[in-house]
Structure formats: structure tokens, C-alpha cells
Write a protein that holds these residues in place. Structure first.
Motif, PDB file in Angstrom:
ATOM      1  N   VAL A  26       0.868  -1.182   0.000  1.00 20.42           N
ATOM      2  CA  VAL A  26       0.000   0.000   0.000  1.00 20.42           C
ATOM      3  C   VAL A  26       0.901   1.227   0.000  1.00 20.42           C
ATOM      4  O   VAL A  26       1.643   1.460   0.955  1.00 20.42           O
ATOM      5  N   GLU A  27       0.867   1.985  -1.074  1.00 13.76           N
ATOM      6  CA  GLU A  27       1.686   3.200  -1.186  1.00 13.76           C
ATOM      7  C   GLU A  27       0.794   4.425  -1.045  1.00 13.76           C
ATOM      8  O   GLU A  27      -0.337   4.440  -1.538  1.00 13.76           O
ATOM      9  N   THR A  28       1.302   5.436  -0.351  1.00 15.95           N
ATOM     10  CA  THR A  28       0.580   6.709  -0.261  1.00 15.95           C
ATOM     11  C   THR A  28       1.502   7.827  -0.714  1.00 15.95           C
ATOM     12  O   THR A  28       2.731   7.755  -0.572  1.00 15.95           O
ATOM     13  N   PHE A  29       0.882   8.874  -1.262  1.00 13.55           N
ATOM     14  CA  PHE A  29       1.644   9.959  -1.856  1.00 13.55           C
ATOM     15  C   PHE A  29       0.816  11.230  -1.776  1.00 13.55           C
ATOM     16  O   PHE A  29      -0.413  11.187  -1.934  1.00 13.55           O
ATOM     17  N   ARG A  30       1.450  12.353  -1.537  1.00 16.38           N
ATOM     18  CA  ARG A  30       0.759  13.654  -1.469  1.00 16.38           C
ATOM     19  C   ARG A  30       1.240  14.506  -2.624  1.00 16.38           C
ATOM     20  O   ARG A  30       2.446  14.654  -2.847  1.00 16.38           O
ATOM     21  N   SER A  31       0.286  15.048  -3.401  1.00  8.57           N
ATOM     22  CA  SER A  31       0.639  15.924  -4.520  1.00  8.57           C
ATOM     23  C   SER A  31      -0.314  17.108  -4.523  1.00  8.57           C
ATOM     24  O   SER A  31      -1.227  17.186  -3.693  1.00  8.57           O
ATOM     25  N   ARG A  32      -0.143  18.004  -5.487  1.00  8.57           N
ATOM     26  CA  ARG A  32      -1.032  19.161  -5.575  1.00  8.57           C
ATOM     27  C   ARG A  32      -2.461  18.742  -5.942  1.00  8.57           C
ATOM     28  O   ARG A  32      -3.405  19.510  -5.771  1.00  8.57           O
ATOM     29  N   GLU A  33      -2.616  17.504  -6.435  1.00  9.67           N
ATOM     30  CA  GLU A  33      -3.948  17.004  -6.765  1.00  9.67           C
ATOM     31  C   GLU A  33      -4.680  16.477  -5.540  1.00  9.67           C
ATOM     32  O   GLU A  33      -5.897  16.297  -5.576  1.00  9.67           O
ATOM     33  N   GLY A  34      -3.936  16.174  -4.468  1.00  9.61           N
ATOM     34  CA  GLY A  34      -4.575  15.654  -3.275  1.00  9.61           C
ATOM     35  C   GLY A  34      -3.814  14.479  -2.689  1.00  9.61           C
ATOM     36  O   GLY A  34      -2.585  14.369  -2.808  1.00  9.61           O
ATOM     37  N   HIS A  35      -4.564  13.577  -2.065  1.00 14.40           N
ATOM     38  CA  HIS A  35      -3.989  12.420  -1.373  1.00 14.40           C
ATOM     39  C   HIS A  35      -4.190  11.172  -2.239  1.00 14.40           C
ATOM     40  O   HIS A  35      -5.310  10.874  -2.654  1.00 14.40           O
ATOM     41  N   HIS A  36      -3.100  10.431  -2.458  1.00 17.36           N
ATOM     42  CA  HIS A  36      -3.124   9.249  -3.323  1.00 17.36           C
ATOM     43  C   HIS A  36      -2.878   7.993  -2.478  1.00 17.36           C
ATOM     44  O   HIS A  36      -2.014   7.996  -1.585  1.00 17.36           O
ATOM     45  N   ALA A  37      -3.613   6.936  -2.785  1.00 18.93           N
ATOM     46  CA  ALA A  37      -3.340   5.610  -2.206  1.00 18.93           C
ATOM     47  C   ALA A  37      -3.279   4.606  -3.350  1.00 18.93           C
ATOM     48  O   ALA A  37      -4.146   4.603  -4.244  1.00 18.93           O
ATOM     49  N   TYR A  38      -2.231   3.759  -3.337  1.00 14.79           N
ATOM     50  CA  TYR A  38      -2.039   2.760  -4.396  1.00 14.79           C
ATOM     51  C   TYR A  38      -2.021   1.376  -3.766  1.00 14.79           C
ATOM     52  O   TYR A  38      -1.311   1.143  -2.777  1.00 14.79           O
ATOM     53  N   LEU A  39      -2.791   0.440  -4.343  1.00 13.71           N
ATOM     54  CA  LEU A  39      -2.793  -0.957  -3.895  1.00 13.71           C
ATOM     55  C   LEU A  39      -2.543  -1.847  -5.099  1.00 13.71           C
ATOM     56  O   LEU A  39      -2.985  -1.541  -6.218  1.00 13.71           O
ATOM     57  N   TYR A  40      -1.865  -2.999  -4.866  1.00 14.52           N
ATOM     58  CA  TYR A  40      -1.438  -3.861  -5.974  1.00 14.52           C
ATOM     59  C   TYR A  40      -1.856  -5.319  -5.761  1.00 14.52           C
ATOM     60  O   TYR A  40      -1.060  -6.154  -5.341  1.00 14.52           O
TER      61      TYR A  40
END
Length: 823
Positions: A612-626
Motif C-alpha cells: 500500500v503506497e501513499t503519496f501527497r501531490s497538488r492534486e490531493g492524497h493518493h493511495a495505491y494498492l497492488y
């Protein structure tokens, strides 16, 4: 003859020996089973001799029962094939022993490509042996004298059974078999396949109508012929640390051209028609002198062009052919030495099927070279090879009682001499997919055919069957009969337009939606040519050769294949080797910079962990699952998790999916606790939550269009008077709304919802994926920059909003920032 001397071989075997061929053990096993009156399934390697295994066994029995005379026999054997190109090839293969052993017996072919003169000749008298498709066989069942014409059929072969088994075309074949078995209880039916995981079930589906009538138990024959299958990968020169879908595609142009130059006749497979058009142009750009030596082949092209390409492959006069699944199946191209697969085949069975197009003869090696278009496909290539060598092939399961196919079949049988309701119910239950059909469901289907159900009673066009004086159900109206025969079949696609030159000559057909977006003067590539759009008239798009040098490429709907569960698990197992530092496979060595970057910025997914990866960008909060479960399952998973997370903590999400994972993006922080604890993956109330998380009504309405077409509610029009896609959509939408409002118990509505869940979202696979995710150990990684795994999901989302140029600029900036900050 001395008793100690061996008996002479049967006629069919003598013919085989006269050609210098020695029968294999599995061929003799099939001959023996056929002689015992047993149906069955033959599963053997591509090119091992399956055709002659079943055909010579059946021919020998026919010769014994009906010694050849001067007069042709009635229709005795039907050979069903899923593709018209395969029908022509099969006809040639079975003609040789027939001409040698029973020259007075006739052989015919009946498909959508059969000329009207030949059809008329067959209408007067069917040949002894007929090669046909499921649609054409159903049309034969709709003939007034179908009982008399088909009662003589003693043998049926269904070629490439795995290709039909999991589709409504396979259900159509099941119903036709059940009908033929009722007409001749001594019928013997055999299926042929080279790539199936669930052989026992596949055999039962085929033989079930016979078993219901007391036929001998079916036989499962495995043709174990030693055949060398070579699976290798064309390694990109520099895969890099980051990669996304299509990133390496055009970069592989020169390596592919060099492979073709080093090989004999080559088949270059792509997964979709638009990709085939692109690669044909890429080959011509690299080697203009190959014009005339390379060709393009896909299902939208004109029939005459396709046949020219097929003959060129057989003759060995073409250097290479770029093709889609139109050349997947058992067509015999002996000169082909090499198969290249551009991109992932998405499944082990499909890869092996395509590999079998090379070395298509016993004793010859088959070779397929995988051409990755992104770095994950390099790893996937190694995983596919491991899975194929271990025999982990995908299963195919028959659909469960699709009522639209049943409705169509009821009207078909009513046309074919009529029926008694009780007898037809028993017959239909003989087909595997309808073995659990209840009397109430059959009664509903009968009422729907008789008067259009509860909501269409006032419309005579939907009163399709009626009981005659003798108590038989028949079709009383000629107009309804004609409309039904024109609509028989289960293949449903968007309305297509013919593409023709202004000066005359047909190029093929394209989806109406693409043509509708063109303006006069726009240029596009089609059938390997650069064309300029001129105008549309009477559902024909007129074009001329373009003077410009650039054009767009047509897109076709429904073209994205999903990664199979078996291949997804194999990829995870391969990545686990990399996580342990094992880069011994050449593909893993090539992908090592990408894998090491993933390990440095995040972690490498494995079968036992959920990354589970999380990332913060100017678009908002991202969560990635594989989960590695395929894009269809990931769409359901992403929607389900977004709904469950927002239910507990109000939030708004946007989604992005690919075959390996999915992305959730929101303006507010995402509460990961339910994901990391496994609570979000609960399977309780799954159906309720899935329906709540999606616009299920909109998806069901789209699916209903196909059901309405198969069930005969909407038609494609008449020859020369086709209906547009807009007309079909409007008609089916109107029925959908009428049924929802006035006939909510309509079983076709329930079927539409069930098909959305089972086929578009793959609910059973979704449940399995959730159970598997709960068992995995979560591993949460906060990202400072997008990881190699997450970037492709960002690209999928960007593509929907940005032009190609804007996307390129955005990716360049992301990669520059990452390289600067990480060194």
C-alpha cells in the motif's frame, strides 16, 4: 488368412499409412472410443493431429455402417468451428481422406461467407459432411423441415472447444447439440482443445445432453506428444527505471524488424486492431521495401483481403503478417516459423494458443517471442513462461442459463417444425448451462416469446410464437420469421459501417462511433492504408487515398483484455524472486534497474504481502494498492473500497486502474486503518456493497443492449437497411425503462445485472481477491516521489484529461524532479 497374421488396418488408418504417417497412441484411443459410441474431449498439443484423430475415427464408422456407393449420403457429420477462416482450413483438411475413401460423398461449408449459390444448392440437399459455425447451425435448426434434414446426423465435432465454452456462442452450441441428440439419441459428439485448465468439466458440458438420454460415459483423451515449446523475450535495449503502458512500444520497432529479418515467415500478434494498424505502419516505416511482402489481418478487414493474406501465409510468400485474434485459432500455416507477441498476451492459454501457430506439425518446435511494451511486461513474460512450463492454464466455465439465448432458441425451434412445451423443456435441460433451469423460468421464457411478457402484450410484433391446431408451438407470422432468422446469433458488437472507396471497392467495416467523429478531409489508417474521409451515405463511409502523410488510428470498443488470475499470481511469484535478490532470469536482469528503483523508493510486491503506497501531490492524497488481479477486478475493488471508506469517513474519490493495481485519489486525507487491518476487504454483504458503490443501473442498461439484441427485442435491420448504433441504443434503452417501470420482475433485467457482476466486474474473482488480500500482510510505504509501480496508474488517469503532448510534458517534469531529488 492365417490366424497368427495381423488383421489389415481399417480403411481410414490405411489412408493415413499411405501418406507416410504413423498413428499416435492418442489417435488410436480416440478411434476406439468412437467405435464404442462414446462422445468425449480430446486435449492435445497444437499441431499434434487432433483433426485426423476424431475425423478418421468417425469416417471409419460411417464407412462401416454406410458402405460407399454411387449416390451421395444424407447429412451424416457436422463439424462446428468458431471462426470462418478456420472453417475453410478444416474443410481442406477433412476433404483428403473423404475423397480417397468415399468419393461419392459430398463435403460442404456453410458460414456467413458462403456464397448464395452454394447456400441454395445446400438448401436443396445438404452434403454428407458439413463444416459450419454455431450461428449457421442454429439457422439450420430454424428450417421448416429441420427434423427430417438433421435426424440423419450421427457425428458432431466442435473444434477449439475452449474458445466457445465460456461464451454465449458456446451456450448456443450446447442447445443445438441437445436438439441434435433428441433427433438422434445415438449421436456421438467430440470436442477438440489445446489450452484448457478444467478438462473434466469441459468434457461434461459437451457430453451432458447425451448423458441425459442414457448415452455411454464420455471419454477424456489427452494427447501427450513431445513437442518443444520455446518461449523467450525480446529484451528492450534500455528499459529504464520508470515505465508505463506503451512506453517501450515504438522503441521496439528496430529489434522487431531485425528479428523478422533473421527469421522465416513470421506472425506478429497484437491484442487489439488499432495496435495491429500501428505496427503494420511501423514495419513499413522501417523497411519500405517490404511493401507487398508484409500484410495486415484483422476481423474488420474485407473478406477478400483476409483470404489473400491467409493464402499468402500458407504458400510462404509473405515475410510477416501483423494480426489480432483473427488468426489465433487452429488455422494450419505450415511455413510460419516464428510468432512474435507485442505486449502481454494477458493469459497463459492465449499465449500458448498463439505459439502453436508456428511449427504447426508433429515433431516441429513452436516458438513465441514476447515483445514487452513496458517494464512490467518484461517480468510478465518470464512469469508466463514459468506458468506454461508448469501447466498452469486458465479454466473456462460455461455461462449459467442465459435467458436471452434461451428465448432466441425457443423461437428458432418453433420455426424448425414446431415443438411441444414439455418436450422442449426436457430437451433444454439436457444442455449443461440449463441443467438447473426451473419450470417457472422456462414458463416465463415461453410467455415472453408468446406475448412479450407482462409489458409488451399490446404489441403484435412481440407475439412471436403461438399454438397451432395440433398443439405445437410455431411462429405464425412470416415477417417475424424473417426478422428472427436475420438476427440469429449471440455475437453483439457496435453497429459497423462499410468503408468503401469513392471509386468502388470495399476495404472492410469500422465501428460507427469512430466514423461519427470524423469530418470531411480527416485522414486515418485502416487496413494498412492511409485514407481521407469524404462522406457518409446510407451507412457507408466513403474514402479516398490520402495525400497527407499523417493520420489517426481507429479505435474499437471493448478491446482491452484483462490479466488472468493465473498469470497475475505468476507475476507476483517472479517479483518475489527479485525481492530476494535472484535476478537469474534474463527478463529479471533486464528489469533490474526498475525493480531496484521500486525497492529503494518503496517495496517490491510479493504473494504474501499487500503493498500500500501513499503519496501527497497538488492534486490531493493518493493511495495505491497492488492485488495483481486484472483490470476488471480492480475496477470493482477500487469502487468498493472507495465506497466503504467514504461510508465511514465522508470523502470523494477519483479512481484509476490497470492490470496490476489501482489508485484512489481524494482531496481529503484517506483513512488507511480499514485497509491495513483488513476490515475493508470483508466479503460479508459483498453484493449489496458492490451494487451501492457503482452506477449499477447505468452498467446494466449498457449490458441490456446486448441482451435485447440476442433475445430479438431489437434488430440490426434488413439487408441494405441497417439500423444505426444510436437507433439500437435508443430502442434497447426504451425497453429497459419500460421493463423497469411496468415489468420489474422481467428476468432479462435480472440477467443484465448478473452479467455486469459476473463478466464486467467478475464478482467471483472479486470475492476471491478480497479473501486473498485479507490473508496478505499489509506493507505501507509513504512515497516522496511516484514509484515505478504507481506512475503507470497516474498515467492512466492523466490520459483521460491531457493531450498526448501535455502528457509527455507532465511526465518529463515528474521524472526530472525525481532524478534531481534522488540522484
Amino acid at each position: 488368412m492365417n490366424a497368427a497374421e495381423p488383421l489389415p488396418p481399417p480403411d481410414a488408418e490405411r489412408w493415413m499409412l499411405s501418406r507416410g504417417w504413423q498413428p499416435f497412441a492418442f489417435q488410436r484411443e480416440v478411434w476406439q472410443a468412437v467405435a464404442q459410441g462414446r462422445s468425449g474431449l480430446l486435449h492435445a498439443t497444437t499441431g499434434a493431429g487432433k483433426t485426423y484423430a476424431v475425423w478418421l475415427g468417425m469416417l471409419q464408422q460411417l464407412l462401416a455402417r454406410h458402405p460407399p456407393g454411387r449416390h451421395p449420403e444424407p447429412l451424416r457429420a457436422i463439424w462446428l468451428t468458431p471462426m470462418r477462416a478456420l472453417a475453410s482450413d478444416t474443410t481442406r483438411a477433412i476433404a483428403a481422406p473423404l475423397q480417397a475413401l468415399a468419393p461419392a460423398w459430398t463435403l460442404g461449408q456453410r458460414t456467413g461467407d458462403t456464397p448464395s449459390a452454394e447456400r441454395a444448392r445446400q438448401d436443396r440437399r445438404f452434403p454428407t459432411v458439413l463444416v459450419t459455425t454455431p450461428e449457421s447451425l442454429s439457422l439450420m435448426l430454424s428450417r421448416e423441415k429441420a427434423r427430417e434434414e438433421l435426424a440423419s446426423v450421427a457425428y458432431v465435432v466442435i473444434d477449439e472447444w475452449h474458445e466457445l465454452l465460456g461464451s454465449k456462442r458456446g451456450v448456443q452450441a450446447q442447445l443445438a447439440l441437445a436438439r441434435l441428440w433428441r433427433l438422434n439419441p445415438g449421436l456421438v459428439a467430440w470436442g477438440l482443445s489445446a489450452t484448457l485448465g478444467n478438462l473434466e468439466e469441459a468434457m461434461q458440458v459437451l457430453a451432458h445432453p447425451g448423458e441425459a438420454l442414457g448415452a455411454p460415459p464420455p471419454a477424456l483423451v489427452r494427447g501427450r506428444i513431445e513437442k518443444n515449446l520455446v518461449i523467450d523475450t525480446l529484451i528492450p535495449p534500455d528499459p529504464g527505471k520508470y515505465s508505463w503502458a506503451g512506453h517501450l512500444g515504438a522503441r521496439m520497432q528496430q529489434p522487431v524488424v531485425e528479428e523478422i529479418e533473421r527469421s522465416g515467415p513470421t506472425l506478429l500478434f497484437t491484442n487489439v486492431r488499432s495496435q495491429a494498424e500501428i505496427w503494420y505502419q511501423l514495419l513499413l516505416q522501417a523497411r519500405p521495401q517490404w511493401a507487398g511482402e508484409i500484410a495486415l489481418h484483422h476481423g474488420s478487414m474485407d473478406r477478400a483481403t483476409r483470404e489473400w493474406v491467409e493464402q499468402g501465409l500458407k504458400a510462404g510468400s509473405l515475410r510477416a503478417v501483423v494480426a489480432t485474434s483473427s488468426l489465433d485459432l487452429g488455422v494450419d500455416f505450415l511455413p510460419v516459423e516464428r510468432v512474435l507477441q507485442v505486449g502481454s498476451a494477458k493469459g497463459v492459454a492465449r499465449m500458448m494458443q498463439r505459439a502453436g501457430r508456428s511449427g504447426h506439425a508433429p515433431g516441429r518446435s513452436s516458438r513465441i517471442t514476447l515483445v514487452p511494451t513496458n517494464t512490467l511486461e518484461i517480468i510478465e513474460a518470464a512469469a508466463a513462461r514459468d506458468a506454461a512450463q508448469a501447466g498452469r492454464v486458465e479454466e473456462r466455465c460455461a455461462p449459467d442459463k442465459p435467458l436471452d439465448v434461451l428465448v432466441q432458441h425457443i423461437v428458432t425451434v418453433a420455426l424448425g417444425g414446431g415443438f411441444e412445451a414439455d418436450a422442449l423443456y426436457a430437451e433444454v435441460r439436457g444442455a449443461w448451462s440449463y441443467r438447473k433451469l426451473t419450470r417457472a423460468e422456462f414458463a416465463w421464457a415461453m410467455a415472453f416469446c408468446e406475448r412479450g411478457g407482462e409489458s409488451l402484450t399490446a404489441y403484435p410484433d412481440y407475439h412471436r410464437i403461438a399454438r397451432d391446431e395440433a398443439g405445437l408451438w410455431r411462429v405464425p407470422d412470416r415477417g417475424i420469421a424473417r426478422r428472427h432468422r436475420l438476427g440469429i446469433g449471440t455475437i453483439v458488437s457496435d453497429a459497423a459501417m462499410q468503408v468503401k472507396y469513392l471509386s468502388g471497392g470495399s476495404l472492410g467495416s469500422m465501428e460507427e462511433g469512430f466514423i461519427a467523429r470524423l469530418r470531411p478531409g480527416d485522414c486515418f489508417f485502416f487496413a494498412g492504408r492511409l485514407l481521407e474521409f469524404v462522406r457518409v451515405r446510407e451507412m457507408v463511409a466513403y474514402v479516398k487515398k490520402a495525400a497527407k502523410l499523417r493520420g489517426t488510428v481507429p479505435t474499437w470498443q471493448g478491446s482491452k483484455m484483462a490479466l488472468s488470475a493465473e498469470l497475475g499470481q505468476a507475476v507476483l511469484a517472479m517479483m518475489q524472486r527479485a525481492a530476494r535478490g535472484d535476478y537469474s532470469e534474463p527478463e529479471l536482469a533486464a528489469a533490474r534497474p526498475w525493480l531496484e528503483t521500486q525497492a529503494r523508493l518503496s517495496a517490491i510486491p510479493t504473494p504474501g504481502t499487500l503493498l500500500v503506497e501513499t503519496f501527497r501531490s497538488r492534486e490531493g492524497h493518493h493511495a495505491y494498492l497492488y492485488p495483481f488481479a486484472g483490470r476488471h477486478v480492480h475496477l470493482g475493488l477500487a469502487s468498493l473500497l472507495a465506497w466503504r471508506l467514504a461510508r465511514d469517513t465522508p470523502n470523494t474519490f477519483s479512481l484509476s486502474v490497470n492490470d496490476y493495481g489501482f489508485e484512489l485519489v481524494s482531496a481529503d486525507p484517506i483513512d488507511l486503518a480499514p485497509i491495513l487491518s483488513g476490515e475493508a476487504f470483508a466479503t460479508e454483504d459483498l453484493l449489496h456493497d458492490v451494487l451501492a458503490s457503482l452506477n449499477a443501473t447505468e452498467m446494466a442498461q449498457r449490458r441490456f443492449r446486448e441482451i435485447a439484441r440476442v433475445a430479438g427485442l431489437v434488430t440490426l435491420g434488413y439487408p441494405g437497411q441497417p439500423r444505426s448504433a444510436r437507433q439500437l441504443q435508443a430502442s434497447s434503452s426504451l425497453f429497459f425503462e419500460v421493463f423497469r417501470k411496468w415489468d420489474p420482475g422481467n428476468l432479462l433485467l435480472a440477467q443484465a445485472q448478473a452479467e455486469v457482476l459476473s463478466q464486467e466486474l467478475e464478482l467471483s474473482r472479486l470475492r476471491t481477491a478480497l479473501q486473498r488480500l485479507r490473508r496478505r500482510k499489509p506493507r505501507h510505504q509513504e512515497l516522496r516521489h511516484p514509484s515505478p509501480m504507481s506512475l503507470p496508474l497516474m498515467v492512466e488517469r492523466f490520459r483521460e484529461k491531457l493531450s498526448t503532448e501535455q502528457l509527455s510534458q507532465r511526465l518529463d517534469r515528474i521524472l526530472r524532479d525525481m532524478e534531481r531529488d534522488t540522484g
